[in-house]
Every structure is written in structure tokens, then in C-alpha cells.
Design an enzyme around this catalytic site. Structure first.
Site, PDB file in Angstrom:
ATOM      1  N   LYS A 130      74.475 -47.910 141.506  1.00 32.06           N
ATOM      2  CA  LYS A 130      73.177 -48.538 141.996  1.00 32.06           C
ATOM      3  C   LYS A 130      72.693 -48.387 143.376  1.00 32.06           C
ATOM      4  O   LYS A 130      73.826 -48.819 144.015  1.00 32.06           O
ATOM      5  CB  LYS A 130      72.622 -49.727 141.473  1.00 32.06           C
ATOM      6  N   ASP A 156      73.021 -57.713 146.504  1.00 32.22           N
ATOM      7  CA  ASP A 156      71.772 -57.619 147.293  1.00 32.22           C
ATOM      8  C   ASP A 156      70.900 -58.956 147.342  1.00 32.22           C
ATOM      9  O   ASP A 156      70.047 -59.233 148.370  1.00 32.22           O
ATOM     10  CB  ASP A 156      70.792 -56.582 146.635  1.00 32.22           C
ATOM     11  N   CYS A 199      65.619 -56.394 145.116  1.00 33.56           N
ATOM     12  CA  CYS A 199      66.536 -55.280 144.983  1.00 33.56           C
ATOM     13  C   CYS A 199      66.210 -54.427 146.088  1.00 33.56           C
ATOM     14  O   CYS A 199      66.970 -54.279 147.165  1.00 33.56           O
ATOM     15  CB  CYS A 199      66.698 -54.522 143.728  1.00 33.56           C
TER      16      CYS A 199
END
Length: 539
Positions: A128, A313, A80
Site C-alpha cells: 500500500k 499512517d 490514509c
């Protein structure tokens, strides 16, 4: 003839692109709005045939029909925070030293969004982000720092599928839906009224696996969770059970990854297919979230004025290569979706060039007509997604015929480097000598089960030389090794006399507590050893 063929392949791998040009203004009178939706853990192969046959993704299909899809887009680091750091900085992982989920960009780092705001764009972020330093659990940090220690401990719960109690629940990932609603509300109340162009970012958690509290006090995220509503979007008859190599034939880094992810045990075909089907259903829910943004733009008459970008990602192994999660250079983990749609973007175009997430930064600036800095690792994708390219021979005029990905975090006990070209995937480890490399012909071996590094040593050597011209990876590996030691020592001192208790009760507690003295001793020996990365060992 074989030597000529190998020379041709090697030459294509090292061909240099034409010099980069400054940002190009789109033909529209005003710079367009931009919306970037970024998922977490979405396998890019699901966005085109044949992967697209396994689950219904109507809004990704809409983008593919009305825009440009990149068939070979990759993460620059399959985890991530480092991956997102590359996307937001436009720089390769080693250049920002975003080594793991705890070590990303400085919070004050100038991102492409900052630059666009400076040049008059209204900016807004929801959901996020996860590209700055200092986040994620203590377990995640310590596991990354101690990956060179000569032990293997299970760090995750056994991957499992879980059906939500409300079988026809649509909004399973409530946190994501809340952010989607906020983004749609912003478009309706503010975006539509902007006199200057805007850039909107929406970050999703899906289809990342859910936390697994049933695994104990300290737990990872090994639960694939969905409802019957989303499972009905999956074509269960084409959900496959991936081929696995025997444990004894696995590459040592793959074995370590599989073991620490708690995947070396026995799984039935039904278990594997369930995990994969549930993952695909989670992808369908993520697609619906993307759809809410597209529908809002259309209803507000903004769709024709807005470039929409969808990506992720990294991917999700979903039990391929006897693993779940990411942290691997295999296609399921490293291949990401990348689709563009909007003014100036060619419709129904599929681009075969290898590209990566560092290309997002220059693309954003190019969309806005902002000059692109020459020190970026990425290249604008606009020339590849417009009428500029008339044939495939022109593709390398706008982007080099390779991408770089690297990994330095947990669940892999050696720094890993991937050079991907149109045909080959070359993976080097550590110092380039202590761990054997891997070479896959992805076109003829899409399952990546046959390592051809020893069969074609000339190709492996040529690609390794190209990789070393991009990154001095033995030096980077040594720097990461030293960083891990220093960070661990600092953390160990910070917990003081409580160290033995704290380290024993991290995510690996089930294995650690079987013989805590053994594992503490192994760490002690590692701390006393020199800084050259140790050879990869199995448990």
C-alpha cells in the site's frame, strides 16, 4: 505562582530549535540499506508500556530493545492519503493541499525515495502506497466534500468483530501476506546481491478494519476480523472498556464523527471488548509481517547493514470516544508507532520528544548522507536516535518542541488542527471562533476526557497563537471549504440527470432514502451560501 507556571509552559511551546544542519553521513564506510515498513491504523501506544501489555508484539519489542523508539510520534493528518502524502513529501498537509483521501500528492511529485534513487540507492516498493490523488470511492469523496452541509448521515456500518471460519488461520490478511512474501523474495534474490545500498518500502493494510459487505451494496470498512491464532496473542484480562462522555456532553465535532460512524447507538461491554481484542489481534498479525522482514534480513546477513524503520499512517480509535476508525486528534487516532533500528542507531533508547511523520523524509536523506532541503516541514530523527544527545535538555536542539497535525476529510464537519507539545494537546477548529477549541493535559488525563480550554484560557490562548504562527488555519479552513464546493459542483455536473439516484445510493443510503428531498435541499442551500465555514451543527 500559577501565572509563572503558565508562562513557563507557554515559553516551552514556542521555543525555537537550533538551525538545521545538512545530512550527516553515518560512520559506516558505506551508506546503510534502509527498510521502511508502514502499517495502516496501528495505535502507537501499543509499542511501549503500558499499552504493550495488552498484546504480544515480539518483533516490535525486538526493535525497541535493539533500537530507538519514539514515545510521542504523531500523524500529520489522521487519514490514509493525506498522512502518507506528508510522510512521502516531508511537508505539512496544507502545504501540499492533501485535503482528503481523494486529494493527495501529484503522481510526479519528487519523494524521498526519488531523491535517494537519484543519489545511487536501488529502490523497491511493495504494498500500500496511497499518497497520490484520484483514489478511493465516490462515497468517500462526496462525504468529504459535503461535510459542511447541515445534516448528519451515517456513512458506515455498525462496527463489529468477525472470527474467520478457519479458527487457526495464520494468514488472515492474504493481500498483505502476498506483499510480504514479495518483499522477502526481493531481499533474497536481489537485495542480498546489491553492490550499492538499497531502500525497500513495504506498505501494509493491517490493522485497518476490513470492508463490511453485509452493510449493503455501498459499504465502508467496519469489520474487525481475525482468527483464534491471533486472538491468543491478546491478554484479554487487560482489554479495557474505554470511558465515554454522555452524548449530550460530547464536543460537537466528536458527536458528528460518532454519528456518521454509526457509533451513537447502544453497545454492550462485551461488544466493545470484542472489537478491541480483535483489533489488537490484527496488530499481532501486522507485527508478524514486520517479523518476516527482520528475519529475512538476519538470515541474509543484512540486518547489521540495514536501518529498519517501522511506523503507521495513523492509529485506530477502536471504540475510544465512542468511535472507531481515525479522523480524530485523540491519541488512539493520531498517535503512531515510530521505531528505528540499525547501524548508528542507539539500542534500547526511548525518546520522549514529540515528532511526526514529516520527519521521515529528512531522516531518509540524512541516513543516505544527502543534504536535507531547508524548506521541509520535518527534521531528521538521526540526532535524537544516536549518541549525539547526551541528556533531555538537548532534545530541542534537534527538533522543535511541538508537532502539527490537521484534518480536512470526511466524518468531521470542521477542519481540525492539533498542536501537540510535551504536556499539552491543543485542538482548534474551522475559523477559530465558530467552534470551541479543546485543550488536554495528556500527562494527567491520558483518556482525554476533560477539556481544560476554559479552565486555563491563558494556556489555550498561548498555544493558539503558536498554532497561528505555524499555519493561518482560518484561511486554510476557508480554502478547504471552497475546494469542497468546487469539487462537489464539478462532480454533480459529471453525473448529470442521474445525480439524484447516484447521491442517494452512496454509503449513507440507509439514512438518505428516508427523506431524499430533505437532504438534496440541504445541499442546495449549502451551495448557495457564502464560502465561510458554517458553524458546526448536530443533526
Amino acid at each position: 505562582m500559577l501565572l509563572l507556571w503558565m508562562w513557563t509552559i507557554a515559553a516551552s511551546a514556542v521555543a525555537a530549535p537550533a538551525p538545521r544542519t545538512e545530512g550527516q553521513r553515518l560512520r559506516a564506510a558505506q551508506a546503510p540499506n534502509v527498510v521502511l515498513v508502514a502499517s495502516d491504523a496501528f495505535d502507537g501506544r501499543l509499542t511501549f508500556h503500558p499499552g504493550s501489555q495488552v498484546v504480544k508484539l515480539p518483533f516490535i519489542n525486538f526493535m525497541r530493545t535493539h533500537g530507538t523508539s519514539f514515545l510521542n510520534a504523531y500523524t500529520n493528518s489522521p487519514i490514509c492519503c493525506p498522512s502518507r502524502a506528508a510522510m512521502w513529501s516531508g511537508l505539512f498537509t496544507h502545504l501540499t493541499q492533501s485535503w482528503n483521501n481523494f486529494k493527495g500528492l501529484d503522481p510526479n511529485y519528487t519523494t524521498w525515495m526519488d531523491v535517494m534513487e537519484k543519489h545511487g540507492y536501488r529502490t523497491q516498493k511493495f504494498g500500500k502506497l496511497d499518497y497520490t490523488s484520484g483514489h478511493h470511492s465516490v462515497s468517500n469523496r462526496v462525504e468529504a466534500w459535503t461535510r459542511d452541509v447541515a445534516f448528519a448521515l451515517r456513512q458506515e456500518g455498525r462496527p463489529t468483530a468477525e472470527l474467520v471460519p478457519s479458527q487457526h488461520e495464520v494468514r488472515v490478511m492474504a493481500k498483505d501476506w502476498k506483499n510480504v512474501d514479495a518483499a522477502v523474495a526481493w531481499l533474497r534474490t536481489q537485495g542480498v546481491n546489491q553492490t550499492e545500498p538499497f531502500v525497500l518500502y513495504l506498505g501494509l493494510n493491517l490493522p485497518h478494519p476490513y470492508p463490511s459487505p453485509s452493510s449493503g451494496e455501498n459499504f465502508g470498512s467496519s469489520t474487525f476480523r481475525t482468527s483464534l491464532y491471533w486472538l491468543e496473542k491478546v491478554s484479554h484480562d487487560v482489554v479495557t472498556v474505554p470511558k465515554w462522555l454522555p452524548l449530550s456532553e460530547m464536543h460537537p465535532v466528536d458527536y458528528y464523527s460518532s454519528y456518521t460512524k454509526n457509533c451513537t447507538g447502544t453497545f454492550t461491554d462485551k461488544e466493545i471488548k470484542n472489537i478491541r481484542a480483535f483489533y489488537y489481534a490484527m496488530c499481532a498479525e501486522a507485527d508478524a509481517m514486520l517479523g518476516q522482514i527482520i528475519l529475512a534480513l538476519r538470515q541474509l546477513d543484512l540486518l547489521q547493514k540495514t536501518i529498519v524503520i517501522y511506523t503507521s499512517d495513523h492509529g485506530e480509535l477502536a471504540m475510544e470516544h465512542r468511535q472507531f476508525y481515525k479522523m480524530s486528534m485523540y491519541e488512539a487516532s493520531a498517535h503512531v508507532p515510530l521505531l528505528l533500528m540499525g547501524p548508528g542507531i542507539k539500542a534500547n533508547l526511548q525518546v520522549p520528544s514529540v515528532v511526526s511523520l514529516v520527519d521521515i523524509y529528512p531522516t531518509m536523506l540524512d541516513i543516505a548522507g544527502i543534504p536535507v532541503p531547508q524548506n521541509l516541514s520535518g527534521y531528521s530523527l538521526l540526532p535524537l536516535s544516536s549518541e549525539v544527545v547526551k541528556n533531555e535538555h538537548q532534545l530541542t536542539d534537534f527538533h522543535p518542541p511541538w508537532i502539527l497535525s490537521e484534518y480536512h476529510g470526511c466524518n468531521a464537519n470542521a477542519s481540525t488542527y492539533m498542536l501537540r507539545t510535551s504536556q499539552w494537546k491543543y485542538i482548534a477548529y474551522s475559523d477559530g471562533a465558530s467552534v470551541l477549541p479543546q485543550l488536554f493535559d495528556v500527562s494527567s488525563d491520558p483518556d482525554e476526557l476533560t477539556n481544560m480550554a476554559t479552565k486555563f484560557p491563558e494556556i489555550a490562548y498561548s498555544l493558539d497563537q503558536k498554532l497561528r504562527s505555524i499555519i493561518n488555519y482560518p484561511k486554510v479552513s476557508a480554502a478547504v471549504h471552497q475546494y469542497n464546493k468546487e469539487q462537489f459542483i464539478t462532480w454533480k455536473r459529471s453525473v448529470g440527470q442521474n445525480y439524484s439516484n447516484v447521491i442517494a445510493n452512496l454509503r449513507w443510503h440507509r439514512d438518505w432514502l428516508k427523506d431524499p428531498r430533505k437532504y438534496e435541499s440541504a445541499i442546495g442551500r449549502w451551495l448557495k451560501a457564502h464560502t465561510t465555514p458554517e458553524a458546526v451543527r448536530r443533526k
